[in-house]
Design a protein around this motif. Sequence first.
Motif, mmCIF file in Angstrom:
data_model
loop_
_atom_site.group_PDB
_atom_site.id
_atom_site.type_symbol
_atom_site.label_atom_id
_atom_site.label_comp_id
_atom_site.label_asym_id
_atom_site.label_seq_id
_atom_site.Cartn_x
_atom_site.Cartn_y
_atom_site.Cartn_z
ATOM 1 N N GLY A 48 0.787 -1.231 0.000
ATOM 2 C CA GLY A 48 0.000 0.000 0.000
ATOM 3 C C GLY A 48 0.816 1.275 0.000
ATOM 4 N N ALA A 49 2.158 1.178 0.110
ATOM 5 C CA ALA A 49 2.979 2.383 0.146
ATOM 6 C C ALA A 49 2.988 3.114 -1.191
ATOM 7 N N ARG A 50 2.489 2.461 -2.249
ATOM 8 C CA ARG A 50 2.403 3.159 -3.531
ATOM 9 C C ARG A 50 1.461 4.358 -3.457
ATOM 10 N N PHE A 51 0.586 4.357 -2.454
ATOM 11 C CA PHE A 51 -0.343 5.479 -2.290
ATOM 12 C C PHE A 51 0.189 6.534 -1.318
ATOM 13 N N GLY A 52 1.436 6.344 -0.844
ATOM 14 C CA GLY A 52 2.024 7.271 0.104
ATOM 15 C C GLY A 52 2.202 8.687 -0.402
ATOM 16 N N PRO A 53 2.761 8.893 -1.614
ATOM 17 C CA PRO A 53 2.973 10.265 -2.073
ATOM 18 C C PRO A 53 1.693 11.102 -2.114
ATOM 19 N N ALA A 54 0.607 10.522 -2.592
ATOM 20 C CA ALA A 54 -0.653 11.264 -2.656
ATOM 21 C C ALA A 54 -1.152 11.605 -1.263
ATOM 22 N N SER A 55 -0.976 10.676 -0.316
ATOM 23 C CA SER A 55 -1.431 10.913 1.054
ATOM 24 C C SER A 55 -0.614 12.009 1.728
ATOM 25 N N GLY A 101 21.551 20.976 -10.374
ATOM 26 C CA GLY A 101 21.844 21.431 -9.016
ATOM 27 C C GLY A 101 20.678 21.356 -8.059
ATOM 28 N N THR A 102 19.552 20.824 -8.503
ATOM 29 C CA THR A 102 18.387 20.665 -7.632
ATOM 30 C C THR A 102 18.627 19.540 -6.633
ATOM 31 N N SER A 103 18.224 19.775 -5.387
ATOM 32 C CA SER A 103 18.264 18.722 -4.368
ATOM 33 C C SER A 103 16.886 18.088 -4.250
ATOM 34 N N LEU A 104 16.839 16.796 -3.950
ATOM 35 C CA LEU A 104 15.572 16.072 -3.898
ATOM 36 C C LEU A 104 15.192 15.676 -2.478
ATOM 37 N N VAL A 105 13.908 15.832 -2.179
ATOM 38 C CA VAL A 105 13.278 15.145 -1.064
ATOM 39 C C VAL A 105 12.249 14.222 -1.700
ATOM 40 N N THR A 106 12.502 12.932 -1.628
ATOM 41 C CA THR A 106 11.670 11.950 -2.312
ATOM 42 C C THR A 106 10.698 11.330 -1.330
ATOM 43 N N VAL A 107 9.438 11.227 -1.735
ATOM 44 C CA VAL A 107 8.404 10.636 -0.899
ATOM 45 C C VAL A 107 7.962 9.325 -1.533
ATOM 46 N N GLY A 108 8.151 8.220 -0.798
ATOM 47 C CA GLY A 108 7.776 6.912 -1.323
ATOM 48 C C GLY A 108 6.401 6.500 -0.881
ATOM 49 N N GLY A 109 6.045 5.336 -1.346
ATOM 50 C CA GLY A 109 6.883 4.294 -1.866
ATOM 51 C C GLY A 109 7.584 3.513 -0.750
ATOM 52 N N ASP A 110 8.046 2.298 -1.112
ATOM 53 C CA ASP A 110 8.731 1.487 -0.108
ATOM 54 C C ASP A 110 10.232 1.749 -0.147
ATOM 55 N N HIS A 111 10.956 1.143 0.791
ATOM 56 C CA HIS A 111 12.362 1.499 0.993
ATOM 57 C C HIS A 111 13.282 0.963 -0.093
ATOM 58 N N THR A 112 12.777 0.146 -0.995
ATOM 59 C CA THR A 112 13.574 -0.280 -2.136
ATOM 60 C C THR A 112 14.122 0.923 -2.884
ATOM 61 N N ILE A 113 13.356 2.017 -2.899
ATOM 62 C CA ILE A 113 13.724 3.175 -3.714
ATOM 63 C C ILE A 113 14.976 3.882 -3.210
ATOM 64 N N ALA A 114 15.396 3.602 -1.980
ATOM 65 C CA ALA A 114 16.604 4.255 -1.455
ATOM 66 C C ALA A 114 17.839 3.871 -2.262
ATOM 67 N N LEU A 115 17.892 2.655 -2.786
ATOM 68 C CA LEU A 115 19.081 2.216 -3.522
ATOM 69 C C LEU A 115 19.318 3.050 -4.776
ATOM 70 N N PRO A 116 18.355 3.180 -5.691
ATOM 71 C CA PRO A 116 18.619 4.008 -6.868
ATOM 72 C C PRO A 116 18.836 5.481 -6.528
ATOM 73 N N LEU A 117 18.200 5.966 -5.474
ATOM 74 C CA LEU A 117 18.433 7.353 -5.065
ATOM 75 C C LEU A 117 19.864 7.537 -4.559
ATOM 76 N N LEU A 118 20.379 6.558 -3.839
ATOM 77 C CA LEU A 118 21.769 6.616 -3.387
ATOM 78 C C LEU A 118 22.740 6.456 -4.562
#
Length: 323
Positions: free
Chosen positions: A54-61, A117-134
Amino acid sequence: MSSQTPIGPADSSKVPRFAGFATFARLPRADQVERADVAVVGVPFDSGVSYRPGARFGPASVREASRLLRPYHPDLDVSPFATAQVVDAGDIALNPFNIGEAIETLQHGAEALTAGGTSLVTVGGDHTIALPLLRAAAKKHGPVALLHFDAHLDTWDTYFGEPYTHGTPFRRASEEGLLDTSALSHVGTRGPLYGKRDLEEDRRLGFGIVTSGDVLRRGVGETVDALRQRIGDRPLYVSVDIDVLDPAHAPGTGTPEAGGMTSRELLEILRGLRGCNLIGADVVELAPAYDHAEITAIAASHVAYDLVSLLSLRKNENQGTER
């Protein structure tokens, strides 16, 4: 930072907070400005979870809960949307049926967003996404320091033989050389493990651990001092799994554990990072189907707001140095 005056959130005295487009904190979209210093981007992906989906609905929430955020942060004494151009960059859409492809897509998307030069604050989603962001962060900054706020270690090797899940991103990141192994810390961990070997392998990867009990016993001030000493001036990435909070403060998550931190403790620790060389962050694992009265979404939106504020401050500090 652009010399132009930043475009801020919609004026709540003219458009009620419950009306209008549901961007993060009612900020402009990325396509409404020439460039951005900080971007909030959603990643609605939860194919890597091992328990409740259900974390796929996290960004909208989180976006919906962020309507009540206001433009001045008194604790950090900053108006983050006035001192930097902050935008909502929408969502990066990933293939929910192919985790490997999804990881590659997110890495490329993050690289494209940060290229100017933009910095990101990413809202997930599950923690798998940390790997590509890193991966994207390390490609730009080299191996980064990491503060990982979580109930769990997320340094396991595989689940069901699969190497890419929400429980493995920091094992992979360490193996790939994305992390500065002298500056890694888990914060808020607790609960049962599969065995003592979990801790031994985690230590071998270079992580220090500050449990939720440690935060309780030491207090926020001592905890912040210890973390800052470990981080130094290295490029810092902060990853926040919302289940670092006790289920009383964050029921809407996939793998809740009793005995967690309060939202107050988490926010105060984040605010204690002012002046650190923060280069990016994520907030993950909000599963709104298990939330109640938006408790978890409100907490996650405030965590994201504090991270945006820290990045806004950092952008201005760097700008002042360049002058």
